[in-house]
Design an enzyme around this catalytic site. Structure first.
Site, PDB file in Angstrom:
ATOM      1  N   LYS A 117       0.865  -1.190   0.000  1.00 53.20           N
ATOM      2  CA  LYS A 117       0.000   0.000   0.000  1.00 53.20           C
ATOM      3  C   LYS A 117       0.894   1.229   0.000  1.00 53.20           C
ATOM      4  CE  LYS A 117      -4.262  -1.563   2.194  1.00 53.20           C
ATOM      5  NZ  LYS A 117      -5.146  -1.465   3.386  1.00 53.20           N
ATOM      6  N   GLU A 159       0.487  -3.192  16.641  1.00 52.28           N
ATOM      7  CA  GLU A 159       0.152  -3.818  15.352  1.00 52.28           C
ATOM      8  C   GLU A 159       0.470  -5.310  15.359  1.00 52.28           C
ATOM      9  OE1 GLU A 159      -1.538  -2.621  12.848  1.00 52.28           O
ATOM     10  OE2 GLU A 159      -1.322  -0.441  12.903  1.00 52.28           O
ATOM     11  N   ASN A 219      -7.820  -4.309   9.439  1.00 55.08           N
ATOM     12  CA  ASN A 219      -8.374  -3.054   9.974  1.00 55.08           C
ATOM     13  C   ASN A 219      -8.965  -3.220  11.372  1.00 55.08           C
ATOM     14  OD1 ASN A 219      -7.715  -1.611   7.671  1.00 55.08           O
ATOM     15  ND2 ASN A 219      -9.604  -2.235   6.625  1.00 55.08           N
ATOM     16  N   HIS A 222      -8.833  -0.463  13.914  1.00 57.69           N
ATOM     17  CA  HIS A 222      -8.527   0.755  13.160  1.00 57.69           C
ATOM     18  C   HIS A 222      -9.734   1.646  12.904  1.00 57.69           C
ATOM     19  CE1 HIS A 222      -4.673  -1.150  12.637  1.00 57.69           C
ATOM     20  NE2 HIS A 222      -4.214  -0.132  11.939  1.00 57.69           N
ATOM     21  N   HIS A 226      -8.494   5.020  14.004  1.00 57.07           N
ATOM     22  CA  HIS A 226      -8.295   6.166  13.110  1.00 57.07           C
ATOM     23  C   HIS A 226      -9.106   7.370  13.568  1.00 57.07           C
ATOM     24  CE1 HIS A 226      -6.816   3.727   9.389  1.00 57.07           C
ATOM     25  NE2 HIS A 226      -5.807   4.244  10.048  1.00 57.07           N
TER      26      HIS A 226
HETATM   27  N1  GLY Z   1      -2.134  -1.680   7.142  1.00 55.10           N
HETATM   28  C1  GLY Z   1      -3.177  -2.482   6.623  1.00 55.10           C
HETATM   29  C2  GLY Z   1      -2.843  -3.132   5.330  1.00 55.10           C
HETATM   30  O1  GLY Z   1      -1.708  -3.172   4.929  1.00 55.10           O
HETATM   31  O2  GLY Z   1      -3.734  -3.609   4.675  1.00 55.10           O
END
Ligand code: GLY
Length: 335
Positions: A117, A159, A219, A222, A226
């Site tokens: 990403k 994480e 997620n 998250h 977020h």
């Molecule tokens: N940080 C979440 C993902 O890489 O999809």
């Protein structure tokens, strides 16, 4: 994790390092020492504000001035911002060039550097412009983590707990057995943590690279995380907000009778032993949280998407959580 062995056989690959200035001050000399002579390095000011189109434009101009070619390799050097920004430049420069991730924070090592990403922020929201672009290699040298402040290091652990909680109960048990060594940054324990975590994340990404289904389980924590990050104006680290997000989302699941209190308490106890926050630094109104959740990329037809747990290792996705449920669950993290 070297995915493109051609890089080893290129006669003279042209490299460009794109680095956070703070990381460059600490470690660029070491990195350049491991690369062929003459590699150009381009830096940007540390912080999320550099993940922007103006910063991208500035770096494109520098690549153009340096005649950086399509056969070249960009090296993203720094935390998540460096990876997302340099990765986005690699995805778009001359329609895409190879890139290597060299993360220097635990958060980037265990999350952002794996999975492809890339992207930048707009004033309308985070990561609104980007691309999926896989690095040809992710090179994690734990020596770079030694200069990371404790608070940032602990934030990265949120994480890995998340990854274990959604996919690998045995890895969660491993965290519980090694919590003190992890909090003390014991080197071999950190190496095991990173390698197990990255294998787990890579497995999820390989099954659903474009996040059309399974990958969305990443997620977990998250949706609320977020929202809190934004509402607290980035006073807390991303990982700290994810820890708080997991607590609130577990509370939603526990109140529904979907997640046992025993398992919710296990995750809470682990986060506490790892030195992650269990409470907000100041009260945040639940109405603000629900409103912030609705501005997230994950919203579809105004419904807020959540990843909740049936049990450790058994996530599921739902869009039917009500504002009243969010408000009630927020009580677990209010000071
Ligand atoms: N940080 C979440 C993902 O890489 O999809």
């Amino acid at each position: 994790m070297l995915q493109d062995r051609n890089i080893l056989h290129d006669a003279k690959p042209q490299f460009a390092v794109i680095a956070d200035q703070h990381v460059a001050d600490l470690h660029l000399r070491t990195l350049l020492g491991a690369l062929p002579a003459g590699v150009r390095a381009f830096t940007f000011p540390p912080g999320e504000t550099s993940k922007s189109l103006p910063a991208t434009m500035g770096l494109y101009d520098q690549l153009a001035a340096g005649r950086f070619e399509r056969s070249g390799v960009i090296i993203a050097f720094g935390g998540g911002v460096a990876g997302d920004l340099a990765g986005f430049i690699a995805a778009t420069w001359q329609r895409g060039v190879r890139f290597v991730q060299v993360p220097t924070t635990l958060l980037a090592a265990v999350d952002a550097s794996v999975g492809g990403k890339t992207g930048v922020n707009l004033s309308a929201g985070k990561n609104l412009v980007g691309a999926f672009h896989q690095p040809i290699a992710v090179i994690i040298d734990t020596d770079f983590l030694t200069t990371l402040p404790d608070r940032d290091f602990r934030a990265g652990l949120a994480e890995t707990v998340k990854q274990a909680a959604i996919r690998d109960p045995g890895f969660l048990v491993w965290h519980e057995a090694h919590a003190e060594l992890l909090a003390a940054r014991h080197p071999e324990t950190i190496e095991t943590l990173i390698s197990r975590n990255c294998a787990l994340k890579a497995e999820i990404v390989a099954l659903d690279e474009r996040e059309s289904g399974l990958r969305a389980i990443l997620n977990y924590g998250h949706t609320i995380g977020h929202a809190l990050e934004h509402l607290l104006e980035y006073e807390l680290r991303h990982g700290e907000c994810v820890a708080l997000g997991m607590l609130v989302e577990n509370e939603i699941a526990a109140r529904r009778g979907e997640l046992s209190r025993v398992e919710a308490d296990r995750i809470r106890a682990l986060l506490s032993r790892l030195g992650l926050p269990l409470q907000l630094p100041r009260p945040v109104a639940a109405t603000e949280v629900t409103a912030a959740c609705r501005t997230d990329k994950k919203v579809r037809d105004q419904a807020i998407n959540f990843v909740l747990l049936h049990a450790i290792g058994q996530p599921w996705q739902t869009a039917d959580v009500t504002d009243a449920e969010i408000a009630a669950a927020m009580a677990v993290v209010q000071p």
